[in-house]
Design a protein around this motif. Sequence first.
Motif, PDB file in Angstrom:
ATOM      1  N   SER A  68      83.862 -29.048  24.690  1.00  0.00           N
ATOM      2  CA  SER A  68      84.349 -30.352  25.135  1.00  0.00           C
ATOM      3  C   SER A  68      84.153 -31.421  24.061  1.00  0.00           C
ATOM      4  O   SER A  68      84.700 -32.507  24.158  1.00  0.00           O
ATOM      5  CB  SER A  68      83.649 -30.780  26.426  1.00  0.00           C
ATOM      6  OG  SER A  68      82.311 -31.145  26.157  1.00  0.00           O
ATOM      7  N   LEU A  69      83.334 -31.104  23.055  1.00  0.00           N
ATOM      8  CA  LEU A  69      83.114 -32.066  21.969  1.00  0.00           C
ATOM      9  C   LEU A  69      83.989 -31.750  20.759  1.00  0.00           C
ATOM     10  O   LEU A  69      83.803 -32.311  19.688  1.00  0.00           O
ATOM     11  CB  LEU A  69      81.643 -32.060  21.550  1.00  0.00           C
ATOM     12  CG  LEU A  69      80.646 -32.395  22.665  1.00  0.00           C
ATOM     13  CD1 LEU A  69      79.222 -32.185  22.196  1.00  0.00           C
ATOM     14  CD2 LEU A  69      80.843 -33.829  23.135  1.00  0.00           C
ATOM     15  N   THR A  70      84.934 -30.823  20.927  1.00  0.00           N
ATOM     16  CA  THR A  70      85.796 -30.448  19.805  1.00  0.00           C
ATOM     17  C   THR A  70      87.261 -30.672  20.207  1.00  0.00           C
ATOM     18  O   THR A  70      87.541 -31.116  21.321  1.00  0.00           O
ATOM     19  CB  THR A  70      85.634 -28.957  19.464  1.00  0.00           C
ATOM     20  OG1 THR A  70      86.133 -28.199  20.561  1.00  0.00           O
ATOM     21  CG2 THR A  70      84.187 -28.604  19.213  1.00  0.00           C
ATOM     22  N   ASP A  71      88.148 -30.303  19.317  1.00  0.00           N
ATOM     23  CA  ASP A  71      89.567 -30.379  19.676  1.00  0.00           C
ATOM     24  C   ASP A  71      90.162 -28.972  19.791  1.00  0.00           C
ATOM     25  O   ASP A  71      91.283 -28.726  19.374  1.00  0.00           O
ATOM     26  CB  ASP A  71      90.345 -31.223  18.661  1.00  0.00           C
ATOM     27  CG  ASP A  71      90.290 -30.635  17.259  1.00  0.00           C
ATOM     28  OD1 ASP A  71      90.957 -31.161  16.366  1.00  0.00           O
ATOM     29  OD2 ASP A  71      89.567 -29.620  17.069  1.00  0.00           O
ATOM     30  N   GLU A  91      87.812 -28.749  15.086  1.00  0.00           N
ATOM     31  CA  GLU A  91      86.826 -29.660  14.508  1.00  0.00           C
ATOM     32  C   GLU A  91      86.063 -30.398  15.585  1.00  0.00           C
ATOM     33  O   GLU A  91      86.535 -30.575  16.702  1.00  0.00           O
ATOM     34  CB  GLU A  91      87.539 -30.673  13.603  1.00  0.00           C
ATOM     35  CG  GLU A  91      88.056 -30.015  12.346  1.00  0.00           C
ATOM     36  CD  GLU A  91      88.960 -30.946  11.568  1.00  0.00           C
ATOM     37  OE1 GLU A  91      89.226 -32.052  12.080  1.00  0.00           O
ATOM     38  OE2 GLU A  91      89.398 -30.556  10.478  1.00  0.00           O
ATOM     39  N   PHE A  92      84.890 -30.854  15.178  1.00  0.00           N
ATOM     40  CA  PHE A  92      84.036 -31.632  16.064  1.00  0.00           C
ATOM     41  C   PHE A  92      84.610 -33.044  16.179  1.00  0.00           C
ATOM     42  O   PHE A  92      84.889 -33.682  15.177  1.00  0.00           O
ATOM     43  CB  PHE A  92      82.630 -31.663  15.468  1.00  0.00           C
ATOM     44  CG  PHE A  92      81.639 -32.373  16.341  1.00  0.00           C
ATOM     45  CD1 PHE A  92      81.086 -31.719  17.438  1.00  0.00           C
ATOM     46  CD2 PHE A  92      81.247 -33.678  16.071  1.00  0.00           C
ATOM     47  CE1 PHE A  92      80.168 -32.361  18.246  1.00  0.00           C
ATOM     48  CE2 PHE A  92      80.336 -34.326  16.882  1.00  0.00           C
ATOM     49  CZ  PHE A  92      79.791 -33.660  17.965  1.00  0.00           C
ATOM     50  N   VAL A  93      84.840 -33.488  17.403  1.00  0.00           N
ATOM     51  CA  VAL A  93      85.425 -34.820  17.553  1.00  0.00           C
ATOM     52  C   VAL A  93      84.518 -35.746  18.348  1.00  0.00           C
ATOM     53  O   VAL A  93      84.935 -36.828  18.754  1.00  0.00           O
ATOM     54  CB  VAL A  93      86.805 -34.748  18.237  1.00  0.00           C
ATOM     55  CG1 VAL A  93      87.798 -34.011  17.354  1.00  0.00           C
ATOM     56  CG2 VAL A  93      86.692 -34.094  19.600  1.00  0.00           C
ATOM     57  N   GLY A  94      83.295 -35.329  18.610  1.00  0.00           N
ATOM     58  CA  GLY A  94      82.376 -36.199  19.345  1.00  0.00           C
ATOM     59  C   GLY A  94      82.835 -36.421  20.769  1.00  0.00           C
ATOM     60  O   GLY A  94      83.313 -35.498  21.428  1.00  0.00           O
TER      61      GLY A  94
END
Lengths: 336, 350
Positions: A68-71, A91-94
């Motif tokens: 859930s913190l990635t795309d 990638e990690f998207v916060g």
Amino acid sequence: MAVQTGRPVAGTRGGKTARGPRPGPGTPSGGLRRAVSTHWYAWAMVAPVVAVIGVIIGYPLVRGVHLSLTDADERNVARHIGVNNLPATYEFVGLDNYRAALTGDQFLSTLGWTLVWTVSCVAVTFALGLGLATLLNRRIAGRSLYRMLLILPWAVPGFVSVFAWRFLYNEDRGLLNKLLAGGGIDAVPWLNDPTWAKFSVIAVNIWLGVPFMMVALLGGLQSLPGELYEAAEMDGADAWQRFVHITLPGLRPVSTTVILLSTIWTFNMFPVIFLLTRGGPGEATQILVTQAYKFSFEISPRDYAQSSTWGVLILVLLMLFAALYRRVLRNQGDSW
Amino acid sequence: MGRADPRPADALRRAVPARPPEPGRQLVTLAAPNPAPKPGRPNPGRPNPAPTPATDPAAATPSGAGRITSATGGGHRNRRSPLASVALHATLVVASVIAVFPVLWVLLTSLKPAAHATTTDFLRDTTLDNYTGLLRDTPFLTWFGNSVLIAGLTTVLGVFVAATTGYAVSRFRFPGKRGLMWTLLVTQMFPVAVLIVPIYNIMAGLGLLNDPVGLVLTYLTIAVPFCAWMMKGFFDTIPREIDESGMVDGLTPFGTFRRLVLPLARPGLAVTAFYCFITAWGEVAYASAFMVGDENLTLAGGLQKFVNQYGAQWGPMSAASVLIAVPAALVFLFAQRHLVTGMSAGAVKG
């Protein structure tokens, strides 16, 4: 368990009430070895559950939160195409996904309908279950037969019942509309009109849920001592007063549990919506769970990140609800 | 917290369903004479003051029902007014009809020729064509076998695991107990959505997609937490003296559990088995996502085929529904004697 819930419990009994054959010290001062020698069999007995839950729920949960913190979606996760292994490129998207969900219309409108769905289903199911349990708790001819018939919706697998209802609801050829036509009433688009569809899915879920409520509450009723009712009658309480002042408080331990459970189950009720309307028409009957499933398995490209985000939000909402529920119960003197 | 019942014998005795009143006594009732009134509705047939036992011909204690512990059982003995009786039965009949009708209608539909599937006649040209067609032309039997295998495994493993866990949290105090209890409750809240993708990936990694074992493991995580809670409630009703006597006679905790406590908890085991079976037999989301291809589908997945692929073939679908519902109903009948006790035992916190 046949609890004697004669009088409302005064005061709470918080803390641990575990009673063991050898009540060992809660935290052994002799360190790990003594703990192991005292508790090894208890731990051995719960080990399978811990293992299964750890592997099948613990790890996926962590991974779900991570997704859930990635795309992540279908095109950028690690996958095999033929003999080529493509590495993951997401990638990690916060917290972007959460921000998008909580500020976007879709999540909030779905949440609104999910709350309506849950509250109306649980309230009506509980009321009907309690009413029927009260009737069945009397000495009445054919009681066992009634009980068997009323439990039937629970005995038949849910997805079969849902198909049965689909059959009844069918707009052109379903029985319900044929009956209405017989009475000269226009066909009702049970599953094809947003408002009717909402009404229809709630009706089916109530139909499915009443037997469980009824059985649980009947068990609770049968463990209430008759003496209380006699005493109340001596004091001139009428039936309604007896119901309010004896039956309802006496059922508290059972009813608090079934309400909590059925709220959670209804909130996450996947099959009824999925099989009856697929969330349609449009997205009218889509609850949070079915929508999150749709992100993962029904759209292209599959949107794993958004699905996991919704999943985590559902979990947070339910945890908050359970904590709040507990607090309310505590304040009312139940020890949970 | 559920306090231990000081009269466990009663709890066990209650597992036996009370027999319906004998024919000659049907008008005699121990119940309060009017159904629980709904607010805002006048009460039909308010009770007369209770007649004294000496003058009341119906004051004899009813035989056969054991101890009446019902909420309305008490000393209140007078005849229910005819009006109240009619209202009571009418309510129950209407509720029963609503409960049974959709299922009954599917059964009747399955016995009509496919051409008449949507007619409103109760019976028309009764035939078994739908069943023979289903078994001959569709992979129904394969799906059925898959479901039996998965539900059977889930039941066996689920009962074993839930029983040991329930016993441990019922009897022992050990570090991590409270955490475990809460974990079991919290797992009930896990939405399919948050777990399904990661579990899907795990199963894919282990090569368990399209494999019954993968589904069985998944179903255990759904069924076991609730069943462990229920089993704990059951074990709480079994007096500790039994465990202690086992210990005194030199049994290990496991021996006590296996030889003394489990046999007493049979009703609980029945309820647990039922719950595990129904969970596995009727689960849709994971089964739809994990199993693909005609030969791997479970019944829940297979039944969807009749709707999506062939545009709702009501005839075969109703026949399939009946064949799916029958085993579930049989398991249910087997367990239902214990259900009332079981549900209430597990529903109480401790």
